[in-house]
Write an enzyme that holds these catalytic residues in place. Structure first.
Site, mmCIF file in Angstrom:
data_model
loop_
_atom_site.group_PDB
_atom_site.id
_atom_site.type_symbol
_atom_site.label_atom_id
_atom_site.label_comp_id
_atom_site.label_asym_id
_atom_site.label_seq_id
_atom_site.Cartn_x
_atom_site.Cartn_y
_atom_site.Cartn_z
ATOM 1 N N CYS A 95 -71.937 -78.959 6.330
ATOM 2 C CA CYS A 95 -71.632 -79.275 4.933
ATOM 3 C C CYS A 95 -72.866 -79.708 4.140
ATOM 4 O O CYS A 95 -72.891 -79.586 2.913
ATOM 5 C CB CYS A 95 -70.571 -80.373 4.863
ATOM 6 S SG CYS A 95 -69.058 -79.986 5.781
ATOM 7 N N LYS A 155 -63.442 -75.505 -0.607
ATOM 8 C CA LYS A 155 -62.462 -76.574 -0.805
ATOM 9 C C LYS A 155 -61.630 -76.343 -2.067
ATOM 10 O O LYS A 155 -60.496 -76.810 -2.171
ATOM 11 C CB LYS A 155 -63.167 -77.933 -0.888
ATOM 12 C CG LYS A 155 -63.755 -78.412 0.430
ATOM 13 C CD LYS A 155 -62.671 -78.754 1.433
ATOM 14 C CE LYS A 155 -63.244 -79.251 2.746
ATOM 15 N NZ LYS A 155 -62.195 -79.511 3.760
ATOM 16 N N GLU A 167 -58.990 -74.220 -0.761
ATOM 17 C CA GLU A 167 -58.117 -74.951 0.156
ATOM 18 C C GLU A 167 -57.088 -75.793 -0.580
ATOM 19 O O GLU A 167 -55.919 -75.843 -0.179
ATOM 20 C CB GLU A 167 -58.963 -75.861 1.054
ATOM 21 C CG GLU A 167 -58.138 -76.626 2.086
ATOM 22 C CD GLU A 167 -58.977 -77.601 2.878
ATOM 23 O OE1 GLU A 167 -58.856 -77.608 4.126
ATOM 24 O OE2 GLU A 167 -59.753 -78.368 2.266
ATOM 25 N N SER A 184 -56.708 -76.547 15.759
ATOM 26 C CA SER A 184 -56.020 -77.829 15.636
ATOM 27 C C SER A 184 -55.028 -77.748 14.492
ATOM 28 O O SER A 184 -55.286 -77.104 13.470
ATOM 29 C CB SER A 184 -57.038 -78.946 15.366
ATOM 30 O OG SER A 184 -56.392 -80.120 14.927
ATOM 31 N N GLU A 242 -56.788 -85.605 15.495
ATOM 32 C CA GLU A 242 -57.320 -84.481 16.259
ATOM 33 C C GLU A 242 -57.641 -84.884 17.697
ATOM 34 O O GLU A 242 -57.382 -84.125 18.644
ATOM 35 C CB GLU A 242 -58.579 -83.954 15.565
ATOM 36 C CG GLU A 242 -59.100 -82.646 16.107
ATOM 37 C CD GLU A 242 -60.251 -82.129 15.273
ATOM 38 O OE1 GLU A 242 -60.064 -81.140 14.527
ATOM 39 O OE2 GLU A 242 -61.351 -82.717 15.336
ATOM 40 N N CYS A 258 -61.413 -78.449 10.198
ATOM 41 C CA CYS A 258 -61.919 -79.165 9.026
ATOM 42 C C CYS A 258 -62.472 -78.245 7.955
ATOM 43 O O CYS A 258 -62.502 -78.599 6.775
ATOM 44 C CB CYS A 258 -63.026 -80.134 9.442
ATOM 45 S SG CYS A 258 -62.517 -81.375 10.636
ATOM 46 N N GLU A 290 -54.417 -85.117 19.531
ATOM 47 C CA GLU A 290 -53.928 -83.759 19.787
ATOM 48 C C GLU A 290 -54.678 -83.120 20.952
ATOM 49 O O GLU A 290 -54.079 -82.476 21.825
ATOM 50 C CB GLU A 290 -54.089 -82.902 18.524
ATOM 51 C CG GLU A 290 -53.590 -81.474 18.683
ATOM 52 C CD GLU A 290 -53.876 -80.612 17.466
ATOM 53 O OE1 GLU A 290 -53.421 -79.448 17.462
ATOM 54 O OE2 GLU A 290 -54.554 -81.083 16.517
ATOM 55 N N GLU A 344 -49.603 -74.735 1.754
ATOM 56 C CA GLU A 344 -49.385 -75.738 2.806
ATOM 57 C C GLU A 344 -49.854 -77.129 2.383
ATOM 58 O O GLU A 344 -49.493 -78.117 3.008
ATOM 59 C CB GLU A 344 -50.153 -75.347 4.081
ATOM 60 C CG GLU A 344 -49.811 -73.984 4.635
ATOM 61 C CD GLU A 344 -50.743 -72.904 4.124
ATOM 62 O OE1 GLU A 344 -50.787 -71.823 4.751
ATOM 63 O OE2 GLU A 344 -51.421 -73.124 3.096
#
Length: 587
Positions: free
Chosen positions: A515, A370, A373, A331, A291, A311, A294, A378
């Site tokens: 988190c 999560k 996710e 990102s 990141e 994230c 990037e 992907e």
């Protein structure tokens, strides 16, 4: 986390509760006044910082009045000067018991298998407190909504307290739920606004509704059995990762003070369960390498700015639902969980001599989203799905107890090699502002070739809804912003959409506090204790001998042996992704 009262008070009022004289601000409810004096009044629906609904009635008190005392619900009734209040009279007890019985008459009694056992069911607490023994029943009327890969709604267990409605509307500002009324039965209940399944709403799976539900009407979708099956399969090797926040929260499930660092104990527990014990701190450092590279490329070569962190899966889903035209600001990096998974399935097999198809990869996360996710299309490669199962912090604690592992009695052990090293920068990924601070540590070092040696960036810390800072990096002015909680992001995104954003880099975490306060984190009866978690997480960072991600030796080895360079060909294939317009999925 949900503070509502505060500020300078210009007046004071004096009331008496249970013969105790109390001085409090004029905007206090009776419940607030009682709490300020250490007088506990039971409640099921109240949650500080959210609009009091008075739905449960369990907080009833008796107020002296000329011509006859009256019963009022303490969470909604304002304290008034000279008021005399009683919290434990025969009339109060009778009123509370009647309300609890009314709730129990409509509530399933499958307590033996309910995920809110072990002292987390507040309905069970007040039932025991008032020594109410309900008749045996097993009510089933509205059924289950298990359409989401992350959460389950057992609508028969809903007690219509309104907490989920308020936290979704007022804190997260997503607005999925609303209070409903059944004209046939006369029941109040909560459902989605259009009476559709969660999977058909704009729910981002943040899980804050899970945390505030006093019963088990909303829970995370359990993966414990799936993990146990993998552990018991002789042909399967389990590989563990645990998120930075886990190390400063999981101990609470075993009696440790909030924020206690139990890293070594969890590593030992993973090994006792079986398999390889690693830490997501490793891939958090890897995320900063990708990141940060990037971001530097976007700044130097005219890429899309502001760049936004990727994230948090709840934040990503929010963007896909609400700002699909702005996805290029995100990102392209996968989250640390998913980067770790890609490395587990594509790099680790050669290091440990086990085929990828025989690896079952489990992540322990503070985040309900999560679970969603890991199911995204992907998030897989030629070796299959990157992550095979996600356990929340609470699920991990239940699994440890099932296997007779008590963190308070187990000795510390180190993580395994190859993917077990993490820096202080990685650890602070678990709190709001942590990803930004970790990124700045490496970006500043890289851009100045080590001339600027600053480690701590305290402007990134704290609970403010939107924090901002301007950095002068060797003559280059960089403006950054940190959004704490998805409920604070709309104004920031409207400026981005209008082309008026002054920032270069923006961090967003969906859960207030980050988190550490995720939807899968241990439940706290005192939400302010989240601050202790944050304080001790920063202490874990400060005590780490390595505090910049690019100084992680195992990360250096990973690039040398496998990835070659940040944002290179292999990295882009395995560690980067793109996201999807989901606005058409919402009914």
């Amino acid at each position: 986390m949900y503070e509502v009262y505060g500020g300078v008070q210009k007046e004071e009022i004096r009331i008496i509760i249970d013969d105790k004289k109390i001085v409090c601000p004029p905007d206090y409810s009776i419940l607030d006044a009682a709490k300020s004096a250490g007088i506990e009044i039971p409640t099921l629906c109240y949650l500080k910082g959210l609009t009091p609904t008075g739905a449960c009635g369990v907080c009833a008190v008796e107020i002296e009045r000329d011509g006859g005392n009256v019963i009022r619900r303490a969470c909604r009734y304002r304290a008034k000067d000279g008021m005399i209040v009683h919290t434990d009279t025969p009339a109060v007890r009778a009123y509370r018991e009647e309300r609890i019985r009314e709730i129990l008459e409509k509530h399933p009694n499958d307590c033996l298998t309910c995920p809110k056992t072990n002292g987390h069911c507040q309905l069970q607490e007040v039932t025991h407190l008032f020594e109410i023994n309900p008749e045996v029943r097993n009510v089933r009327r509205k059924g289950l909504d298990d359409s989401s890969p992350a959460m389950i709604r057992d609508m028969d267990k809903c007690i219509a307290c309104g907490r989920c409605v308020n936290v979704c509307n007022e804190v997260q500002k997503i607005g999925i739920y609303e209070m409903k009324y059944d004209p046939v039965t006369g029941d109040r209940y909560v459902n989605t606004k259009k009476d559709v399944n969660l999977s058909e709403t704009a729910c981002i799976n943040c899980g804050q509704c899970v945390k505030v539900c006093p019963v088990a009407a909303i829970t995370e979708k359990s993966s414990i059995r799936k993990v146990m099956d993998a552990l018991e399969d002789p042909h399967t090797t389990v590989v563990w990762q645990m998120a930075p926040a886990i190390q400063n929260t999981l101990g609470e499930e075993f009696g440790f003070a909030p924020g206690t660092d139990v890293t070594g104990k969890i590593a030992a527990a993973m090994k006792r369960l079986g398999g390889y014990a690693f830490t997501t701190d490793f891939s958090a450092d890897l995320t900063i390498m990708e990141e940060g590279t990037e971001f530097i490329d976007r700044v130097k070569n005219g890429g899309v700015l502001p760049m936004m962190t990727s994230c948090c899966p709840g934040w990503i889903k929010y963007m896909e639902y609400n700002y699909p035209d702005q996805l290029d600001h995100l990102s392209s990096c996968k989250s640390p969980q998913q980067m770790f998974g890609a490395i587990v399935k594509n790099y680790l097999p050669a290091k440990i001599g086990i085929p990828a198809e025989n690896i079952f990869h489990v992540s322990i996360m503070p985040c309900v989203a999560k679970k969603f996710e890991r199911t995204r299309t992907e998030m897989e490669s030629e070796q299959g799905r990157d992550v095979d199962a996600v356990l929340t912090t609470r699920e991990a604690a239940r699994l440890f107890r099932l296997k007779n592992i008590d963190l308070s009695k187990i000795s510390e052990e180190p993580f395994d090699s190859f993917m077990g090293e993490g820096t202080g920068a990685a650890r602070i990924f678990g709190t709001t502002g942590g990803v930004m601070e970790a990124a700045i540590r490496t970006v500043v070092w890289k851009l100045t070739e080590g001339k600027l040696d600053q480690i701590d960036y305290k402007a990134a810390r704290g609970y403010k809804g939107v924090k901002e800072a301007t950095l002068n990096i060797d003559g280059l002015e960089v403006r950054v912003a940190i959004v704490n909680g998805i409920g604070n992001v709309k104004a920031v995104m409207e400026d981005v959409r209008a082309g008026k954003s002054p920032y270069h880099f923006i961090e967003v975490m969906a859960c207030p506090g980050g988190c550490l306060n995720g939807g899968g984190a241990p439940l706290l009866k005192e939400p302010a204790k989240v601050a202790e978690r944050m304080e001790k997480m920063y202490a874990s960072d400060a005590n780490n001998p390595v505090r910049r991600s690019h100084e992680n030796k195992e990360i250096e080895m990973l690039y040398e042996e496998f990835l070659k360079e940040p944002c290179g060909h292999v990295s882009h294939h395995l560690l980067h992704t793109a996201y999807t317009d989901r606005s058409g999925e919402v009914k």
